[in-house]
Design an enzyme around this catalytic site. Structure first.
Site, short mmCIF file in Angstrom:
data_model
loop_
_atom_site.label_atom_id
_atom_site.label_comp_id
_atom_site.label_asym_id
_atom_site.label_seq_id
_atom_site.Cartn_x
_atom_site.Cartn_y
_atom_site.Cartn_z
N GLU A 265 84.23 11.48 -7.40
CA GLU A 265 83.07 12.25 -7.86
C GLU A 265 82.39 12.79 -6.60
O GLU A 265 81.56 12.12 -6.00
CB GLU A 265 82.10 11.35 -8.64
CG GLU A 265 82.68 10.75 -9.89
CD GLU A 265 82.82 11.74 -11.04
OE1 GLU A 265 82.43 12.92 -10.88
OE2 GLU A 265 83.34 11.34 -12.09
N CYS A 299 73.95 15.64 -7.34
CA CYS A 299 75.24 16.33 -7.19
C CYS A 299 75.26 17.57 -8.07
O CYS A 299 75.96 18.54 -7.78
CB CYS A 299 76.39 15.40 -7.54
SG CYS A 299 76.14 14.57 -9.11
P1 NAD Z 1 78.75 9.96 1.73
O1 NAD Z 1 80.08 10.58 1.51
O2 NAD Z 1 78.16 10.04 3.07
O3 NAD Z 1 78.80 8.40 1.35
C1 NAD Z 1 79.19 7.94 0.08
C2 NAD Z 1 79.66 6.51 0.17
O4 NAD Z 1 80.91 6.45 0.87
C3 NAD Z 1 78.73 5.58 0.93
O5 NAD Z 1 78.69 4.35 0.27
C4 NAD Z 1 79.43 5.46 2.29
O6 NAD Z 1 79.08 4.28 3.00
C5 NAD Z 1 80.87 5.44 1.87
N1 NAD Z 1 81.87 5.81 2.89
C6 NAD Z 1 81.72 6.62 3.97
N2 NAD Z 1 82.89 6.72 4.63
C7 NAD Z 1 83.81 6.00 3.94
C8 NAD Z 1 85.21 5.74 4.11
N3 NAD Z 1 85.91 6.26 5.12
N4 NAD Z 1 85.83 4.96 3.20
C9 NAD Z 1 85.16 4.44 2.14
N5 NAD Z 1 83.82 4.64 1.95
C10 NAD Z 1 83.17 5.41 2.83
O7 NAD Z 1 77.76 10.59 0.61
P2 NAD Z 1 76.16 10.46 0.46
O8 NAD Z 1 75.51 11.24 1.54
O9 NAD Z 1 75.79 9.03 0.27
O10 NAD Z 1 75.94 11.18 -0.95
C11 NAD Z 1 75.76 12.54 -1.15
C12 NAD Z 1 77.04 13.19 -1.66
O11 NAD Z 1 77.49 12.55 -2.85
C13 NAD Z 1 76.82 14.64 -2.05
O12 NAD Z 1 77.91 15.39 -1.58
C14 NAD Z 1 76.79 14.61 -3.57
O13 NAD Z 1 77.12 15.82 -4.20
C15 NAD Z 1 77.79 13.53 -3.84
N6 NAD Z 1 77.61 12.99 -5.19
C16 NAD Z 1 78.52 13.37 -6.14
C17 NAD Z 1 78.35 12.92 -7.45
C18 NAD Z 1 79.31 13.33 -8.53
O14 NAD Z 1 79.27 12.73 -9.59
N7 NAD Z 1 80.16 14.32 -8.33
C19 NAD Z 1 77.27 12.07 -7.78
C20 NAD Z 1 76.38 11.71 -6.77
C21 NAD Z 1 76.57 12.19 -5.47
#
Ligand code: NAD
Length: 520
Positions: A265, A299
């Site tokens: 997502e 998102c």
């Molecule tokens: P992010 O990608 O920085 O982090 C998301 C999660 O991934 C965190 O828990 C982080 O610690 C973890 N993470 C980071 N690197 C990783 C790796 N290599 N392996 C595994 N886990 C890892 O995102 P963010 O800044 O927390 O959130 C914002 C983003 O999330 C926006 O792009 C938003 O659109 C998206 N989002 C999408 C949805 C959806 O349903 N499509 C819903 C909510 C947020």
């Protein structure tokens, strides 16, 4: 907010550093490192949380695996009854959990509470499903043969979530995963650990009351490195990842190497299309909500707005007036009058300002906002130290060659662009890499059906006269293209948490081969 009282009610002991590892018990980590949770409205430190050591990650995955072996023996309707008790316990804390979201993530009170309500709603769906999950019975072409599909539990589900929905996303996954007979391991965003710890405490106390291992709802608080360890571990059967496209790609590639199932997502770049025949007042109110809600950090936030040329000037000026009044209600997110809270990360201010620079250098005009909120504009002296910006409207005459519009900037910036025909607007909606949510404002029935059909929006969520954000849980939630193709919550999203098998039982005494094959 009376923070100590809130923490006490949620069992958050912040006297010392808080444990961020739960695997049937709260583990005091030997890693020696902690992460800090800050209030984005004031910049003040809320708590220090211990990061699990490599050994803690290892023992947590092992505990979740063992717990799942116990759960899979339990009939699904009984799992549903336990989920019903979990739902009751969460509902008793709905205001406090909503408030911890408001405090730690920064979304306004009603949106914080609404996020917990989403968890309760998905738990309702999952409770009903616990008596219905199963495959179909199929007619066999062979005499005295039974054919069907069976859904068995998948195993251990790794839920890696983003900061902007610090409780609901776990709730969607946990509820369905649990009634399907799986254990979950949650790795929340490193900036919202308290939301995760409080939720885990409530859920696991119910599991334990039922004599089930708390490790069915395990928790590992930490950064991307902890998430990567969960992804890499072969004992974890499915990764449900919510976050940015960049990180989602890393996760997707790693999972593909292991043939591990994923629900991805990822980022959205959601558009609204305003036709001249629309109810413009209704469109305006919906757009203001979906562009400014959660300070543009959903998102599904509306980021691009295509307005038919004959009404664009008047519509844009109404939009600017609406932003002027909404901006008078920027403030501390727990106050009842506040409509717009802070950005969550101090880093988001940098990406917001850099996007505004790109708008200017790429030929756009800033019609409203485009700057930090000044201290003299703070509605409360406690806002000092928070991540405060003005929501922004930018106008472009074309979207062709405008790179800034092609990517998701996670801040309340709305790009307004004119178009002439519906076909052109649909093309503009579909021309970006992301495919999460979209909305058309019109009163014309043919336009509506064109929009939802084969030549319409290519997004996972297609709305008419609503808003890009604020989906109900009954429908499958998720995007297409670089948003990741995952589906969560309603519809048949539950199927992803099952191990599916086609089953044929020959109940005759004859060998029966399909397709008329003989082998005598
Ligand atoms: P992010 O990608 O920085 O982090 C998301 C999660 O991934 C965190 O828990 C982080 O610690 C973890 N993470 C980071 N690197 C990783 C790796 N290599 N392996 C595994 N886990 C890892 O995102 P963010 O800044 O927390 O959130 C914002 C983003 O999330 C926006 O792009 C938003 O659109 C998206 N989002 C999408 C949805 C959806 O349903 N499509 C819903 C909510 C947020």
């Amino acid at each position: 907010i009376d923070i100590p009282a809130l923490f006490k009610r949620l069992g958050l002991d912040t006297e010392q550093s808080v444990s961020g590892t739960y695997n049937g018990q709260w583990v005091q980590s030997s890693s020696g490192s902690t992460i800090e949770s800050y209030n984005p409205s004031t910049g003040s430190l809320l708590a220090k949380v211990q990061v699990p050591s490599t050994q803690d990650v290892e023992s947590t995955i092992a505990a979740a695996k063992a717990a799942q072996i116990q759960l899979r023996k339990m009939p699904a309707p009984q799992r549903g009854h336990i989920l019903r008790d979990i739902r009751t316990a969460l509902a008793e804390h709905v205001d406090d959990l909503g408030m911890i979201i408001t405090l730690e993530m920064g979304k306004i009170k009603s949106e914080g509470r609404g996020e917990v309500v989403e968890f309760l709603d998905v738990a309702d769906i999952a409770l009903g499903l616990s008596r219905q999950i199963g495959g179909v019975v199929l007619p066999s072409e062979r005499n005295k043969h039974f054919m069907g599909e069976v859904a068995n539990p998948l195993g251990v589900i790794g839920v890696i979530s983003a900061f902007n929905f610090p409780i609901a996303v776990f709730g969607w996954n946990f509820s369905l995963a649990f009634i399907c007979g799986n254990a979950s391991i949650w790795k929340p965003a490193e900036t919202t650990p308290l939301c995760a710890i409080a939720t885990t405490r409530i859920i696991t106390s119910v599991l334990e009351k039922h004599g089930l291992p708390g490790a069915l709802c395990s928790l590992l608080v930490g950064g991307g490195d902890i998430g990567a360890k969960i992804v890499a571990d072969p004992r974890v059967d499915l990764i449900s990842f919510t976050g940015s496209e960049a990180r989602g790609k890393d996760v997707g590639v790693e999972c593909a190497k292991q043939f591990k199932q994923t629900i991805l997502e990822l980022g959205g770049n959601n558009a609204g299309i305003v036709m001249a025949d629309a109810n413009l007042q209704l469109a305006l109110r919906n757009i203001v909500f979906s562009a400014l809600g959660t300070c543009g950090q959903r998102c599904t936030s509306n980021r691009r707005l295509f307005v038919q040329r004959s009404v664009i000037d008047s519509f844009t000026s109404s939009l600017v007036s609406a932003y002027e009044s909404a901006s008078k209600r920027i403030g501390l997110p727990h106050q009842d009058t506040t409509l717009i809270g802070p950005l969550h990360h101090a880093n988001s201010i940098k990406s917001y300002l850099s996007a505004i620079e790109d708008v200017k250098s790429q030929g756009g005009k800033v019609l409203f906002g485009g700057r930090l909120l000044e201290e003299s504009e703070y509605s409360d002296k406690n806002m000092k130290g928070g991540n405060w910006i003005l929501p922004t409207i930018c106008r472009f005459d074309t979207s062709e060659g405008i790179d800034i519009m092609k990517k998701e900037t996670f801040a309340p910036i709305l790009y307004v662009v004119p178009f002439d025909t519906l076909e052109e607007a649909i093309e503009l909606n579909n021309c970006v890499a992301q495919g999460l949510s979209s909305v058309l404002y019109t009163q014309d029935i043919s336009s509506m059906f064109q929009w939802i059909g084969a030549e319409g929006s290519d997004c996972g969520i297609i709305n008419v006269n609503g808003s890009t954000s604020g989906a109900e849980v009954g429908g499958r939630f998720g995007g297409n293209k670089s948003t990741g193709w995952g589906r969560e919550s309603g519809g048949d999203a539950w199927k992803q948490y099952c191990r599916w098998s086609s089953v044929t039982i020959n109940w005759s005494n004859e060998v029966g081969l399909a397709q008329g094959v003989t082998f005598d």
